[in-house]
Every structure is written in structure tokens, then in C-alpha cells.
Design a protein around this motif. Structure first.
Motif, PDB file in Angstrom:
ATOM      1  N   ALA A  39     -19.741  24.050  58.022  1.00 15.31           N
ATOM      2  CA  ALA A  39     -18.544  23.583  57.327  1.00 15.31           C
ATOM      3  C   ALA A  39     -18.356  22.092  57.572  1.00 15.31           C
ATOM      4  CB  ALA A  39     -17.326  24.356  57.806  1.00 15.31           C
ATOM      5  N   SER A  62     -17.636  36.906  62.114  1.00 21.53           N
ATOM      6  CA  SER A  62     -16.770  36.340  61.084  1.00 21.53           C
ATOM      7  C   SER A  62     -17.093  36.852  59.677  1.00 21.53           C
ATOM      8  CB  SER A  62     -16.855  34.812  61.108  1.00 21.53           C
ATOM      9  OG  SER A  62     -18.174  34.382  60.870  1.00 21.53           O
ATOM     10  N   LYS A  86     -13.336  33.977  51.680  1.00 17.27           N
ATOM     11  CA  LYS A  86     -12.138  33.321  52.198  1.00 17.27           C
ATOM     12  C   LYS A  86     -12.364  31.815  52.185  1.00 17.27           C
ATOM     13  CE  LYS A  86     -11.560  37.145  55.498  1.00 17.27           C
ATOM     14  NZ  LYS A  86     -11.448  37.489  56.945  1.00 17.27           N
ATOM     15  N   SER A  87     -11.290  31.067  52.262  1.00 20.63           N
ATOM     16  CA  SER A  87     -11.418  29.606  52.262  1.00 20.63           C
ATOM     17  C   SER A  87     -12.248  29.129  53.445  1.00 20.63           C
ATOM     18  CB  SER A  87     -10.038  28.949  52.261  1.00 20.63           C
ATOM     19  OG  SER A  87      -9.284  29.375  53.375  1.00 20.63           O
ATOM     20  N   GLU A  88     -12.167  29.858  54.543  1.00 20.78           N
ATOM     21  CA  GLU A  88     -12.936  29.454  55.732  1.00 20.78           C
ATOM     22  C   GLU A  88     -14.428  29.718  55.597  1.00 20.78           C
ATOM     23  OE1 GLU A  88     -10.197  31.404  55.670  1.00 20.78           O
ATOM     24  OE2 GLU A  88     -10.306  32.986  57.202  1.00 20.78           O
ATOM     25  N   ASP A  89     -14.848  30.355  54.517  1.00 17.43           N
ATOM     26  CA  ASP A  89     -16.272  30.524  54.243  1.00 17.43           C
ATOM     27  C   ASP A  89     -16.866  29.292  53.559  1.00 17.43           C
ATOM     28  OD1 ASP A  89     -15.548  33.910  53.364  1.00 17.43           O
ATOM     29  OD2 ASP A  89     -16.458  33.202  55.231  1.00 17.43           O
ATOM     30  N   THR A  90     -16.025  28.337  53.201  1.00 13.09           N
ATOM     31  CA  THR A  90     -16.509  27.109  52.576  1.00 13.09           C
ATOM     32  C   THR A  90     -17.440  26.368  53.520  1.00 13.09           C
ATOM     33  OG1 THR A  90     -14.552  26.855  51.176  1.00 13.09           O
ATOM     34  CG2 THR A  90     -15.818  24.869  51.670  1.00 13.09           C
ATOM     35  N   SER A 122      -8.488  28.479  47.584  1.00  8.38           N
ATOM     36  CA  SER A 122      -7.430  29.432  47.935  1.00  8.38           C
ATOM     37  C   SER A 122      -6.320  29.426  46.902  1.00  8.38           C
ATOM     38  CB  SER A 122      -6.865  29.084  49.304  1.00  8.38           C
ATOM     39  OG  SER A 122      -6.399  27.769  49.319  1.00  8.38           O
TER      40      SER A 122
END
Length: 122
Positions: A39, A62, A86-90, A122
């Protein structure tokens, strides 16, 4: 040995994407093929790994339950199916290979492909 990753793009949260990694120069069935991601501003993280001849798969906590790694040895291609994004997978996603038929995040993978960017809005 060469690895060619593709399939990244922009997707909304909750959506799905499938990444592909075409491998040449080694046999995908008895080698460890893995996906990593990095990321922006973050460290590289192991996401999923497969040694198909051993039915061995490993996932990071995760992504467990949302991502699936699979190998099509006839096509020398390893896929990463990503669901419920999810946005955190970006991140930029990379595929990597190692001659040793063992999935371990403690192994330094020998070969790396170029990255493919996954952006989750998101």
C-alpha cells in the motif's frame, strides 16, 4: 523466469476483482507462487501463496475468507480472486515465485513480476 501480473483496476468497496499471474520458465505446480501487496507508504505484505501439487495454500489473516488463490497449471497461470474488497485492500499487487515447493512468508522469493494496481473506493 518471468511473471506477468494483470487484472488490477478501480472497484467499489464490496466488489470483486480477479488478478492473473502468467508464469514462464518454471512449473507452477511444484513451485511456490505467491501474491504480495504494498500500500502507499506501507510495507510489502504477503497475501496468498499456493503450491498446487501439494494442495498447499496460505493466506494472510487480513484476506482469509475473502481472497482465493488458485493455479491453472495447464495455462501456467495463478489467479487471485478477491471478493468483498475493502478500502484497505488498495495497493500495488505483485506475484512472485520460488523454486522451493513451500509456502512460507519467511522465504525470500526468487522471482517477481511487475505490479498491478488495485484501488478500492469507499
Amino acid at each position: 523466469v518471468q511473471l506477468q501480473a494483470s487484472g488490477g483496476g478501480l472497484v467499489q468497496a464490496g466488489g470483486s476483482l480477479r488478478l492473473s499471474c502468467v508464469v514462464s520458465g518454471l512449473t507452477t505446480g511444484n513451485s511456490a507462487i505467491a501474491w504480495f501487496r504494498q500500500a502507499p507508504g506501507g510495507e510489502r505484505e504477503g497475501v496468498a501463496c499456493v503450491v498446487s501439487d501439494n494442495d498447499d495454500t496460505v493466506y494472510s489473516d487480513s484476506v482469509k475468507g475473502r481472497f482465493t488463490i488458485a493455479s491453472d497449471n495447464a495455462k501456467s497461470t495463478v489467479y487471485l480472486q478477491m471478493n468483498s474488497l475493502k478500502s484497505e485492500d488498495t495497493a500495488v499487487y505483485y506475484c512472485a515465485a520460488d523454486w522451493a515447493p513451500l509456502c512460507s512468508w519467511n522465504v525470500e522469493f526468487d522471482y517477481w513480476g511487475q505490479g498491478t494496481l488495485v484501488t478500492v473506493s469507499s
